[in-house]
Design an enzyme around this catalytic site. Structure first.
Site, PDB file in Angstrom:
ATOM      1  CG  HIS A  51      54.262  25.919  50.055  1.00  0.00           C
ATOM      2  ND1 HIS A  51      54.723  26.928  50.219  1.00  0.00           N
ATOM      3  CD2 HIS A  51      53.057  26.281  49.339  1.00  0.00           C
ATOM      4  CE1 HIS A  51      54.107  27.869  49.534  1.00  0.00           C
ATOM      5  NE2 HIS A  51      53.093  27.687  49.214  1.00  0.00           N
TER       6      HIS A  51
HETATM    7  P1  TYD Z   1      55.541  31.495  52.899  1.00  0.00           P
HETATM    8  O1  TYD Z   1      54.326  30.609  52.660  1.00  0.00           O
HETATM    9  O2  TYD Z   1      57.015  30.624  53.596  1.00  0.00           O
HETATM   10  O3  TYD Z   1      55.866  32.144  51.551  1.00  0.00           O
HETATM   11  P2  TYD Z   1      56.273  31.308  49.866  1.00  0.00           P
HETATM   12  O4  TYD Z   1      54.911  31.642  49.386  1.00  0.00           O
HETATM   13  O5  TYD Z   1      57.181  31.817  49.272  1.00  0.00           O
HETATM   14  O6  TYD Z   1      56.595  29.826  50.293  1.00  0.00           O
HETATM   15  O7  TYD Z   1      55.094  32.517  53.824  1.00  0.00           O
HETATM   16  C1  TYD Z   1      56.344  33.501  54.454  1.00  0.00           C
HETATM   17  C2  TYD Z   1      55.333  34.038  55.613  1.00  0.00           C
HETATM   18  O8  TYD Z   1      54.119  34.801  55.475  1.00  0.00           O
HETATM   19  C3  TYD Z   1      55.184  32.834  56.642  1.00  0.00           C
HETATM   20  O9  TYD Z   1      55.206  33.085  58.001  1.00  0.00           O
HETATM   21  C4  TYD Z   1      53.333  32.945  56.414  1.00  0.00           C
HETATM   22  C5  TYD Z   1      53.138  34.235  56.238  1.00  0.00           C
HETATM   23  N1  TYD Z   1      52.172  34.611  55.543  1.00  0.00           N
HETATM   24  C6  TYD Z   1      50.851  35.161  55.988  1.00  0.00           C
HETATM   25  O10 TYD Z   1      50.844  35.355  57.103  1.00  0.00           O
HETATM   26  N2  TYD Z   1      49.708  35.462  55.089  1.00  0.00           N
HETATM   27  C7  TYD Z   1      49.770  35.099  53.679  1.00  0.00           C
HETATM   28  O11 TYD Z   1      48.802  35.289  53.200  1.00  0.00           O
HETATM   29  C8  TYD Z   1      50.710  34.630  53.119  1.00  0.00           C
HETATM   30  C9  TYD Z   1      50.823  34.104  51.528  1.00  0.00           C
HETATM   31  C10 TYD Z   1      52.105  34.162  54.164  1.00  0.00           C
END
Ligand code: TYD
Length: 135
Positions: A51
């Site tokens: 992302h």
């Molecule tokens: P995601 O963005 O998919 O992880 P990565 O950084 O590996 O791409 O996040 C996973 C899940 O955690 C998603 O449902 C969003 C949640 N999340 C929060 O609620 N707060 C946060 O600060 C972060 C980083 C993620």
């Protein structure tokens, strides 16, 4: 600090008791930290990220192992940054598509972020990211 992706040297002091690392606002980090999160127990064959963020800036550390981070500016430039030391962190400005590859299940990815969690700041579709960067 210029707003481009870069490895930041994190200061450390080693003595007979072990090592201490530290970084400070305006010296090593150009933004005020609003949020800290960490990713752990990533199994082999999985990676994270995939992302980009519209506004969020981050400083990323690898604790207890190696993490490779591919950053793509959406304009044809891709770079891989290797975090393999507690004395290094990666500054990630807004507007970069990232993929994080974890060297082992034990490594923890520690992230210091400039904003609170906001799903509206994410671009999770690569085509959408390319369009966003063109406009
Ligand atoms: P995601 O963005 O998919 O992880 P990565 O950084 O590996 O791409 O996040 C996973 C899940 O955690 C998603 O449902 C969003 C949640 N999340 C929060 O609620 N707060 C946060 O600060 C972060 C980083 C993620």
């Amino acid at each position: 600090m210029e707003k481009k992706p870069q490895i930041i040297d994190i200061k450390n002091i080693v003595d007979e008791r072990g090592q201490i690392n530290f970084f400070e606002f305006e010296q090593e980090i150009s933004f005020k930290i609003e949020r800290v999160y960490y990713i752990s127990q990533v199994l082999p064959n999985f990676d994270r990220g995939h992302h980009a963020h519209k506004k969020l800036q981050q400083l990323i550390l690898a604790i207890g192992g190696i993490i490779e981070i591919e950053l793509d500016d959406g304009l044809g430039n891709k770079n891989i940054f290797k975090l393999d030391s507690l004395n290094k962190a990666l500054f990630v400005p807004a507007g970069y598509w990232r993929v994080l590859k974890f060297g082992s299940k034990e490594v923890v990815c520690m992230v210091f972020a400039s904003q609170k969690y906001d799903e509206n700041d994410y671009i999770r579709n690569y085509q959408e990211f390319l369009e966003y960067k063109k406009s």
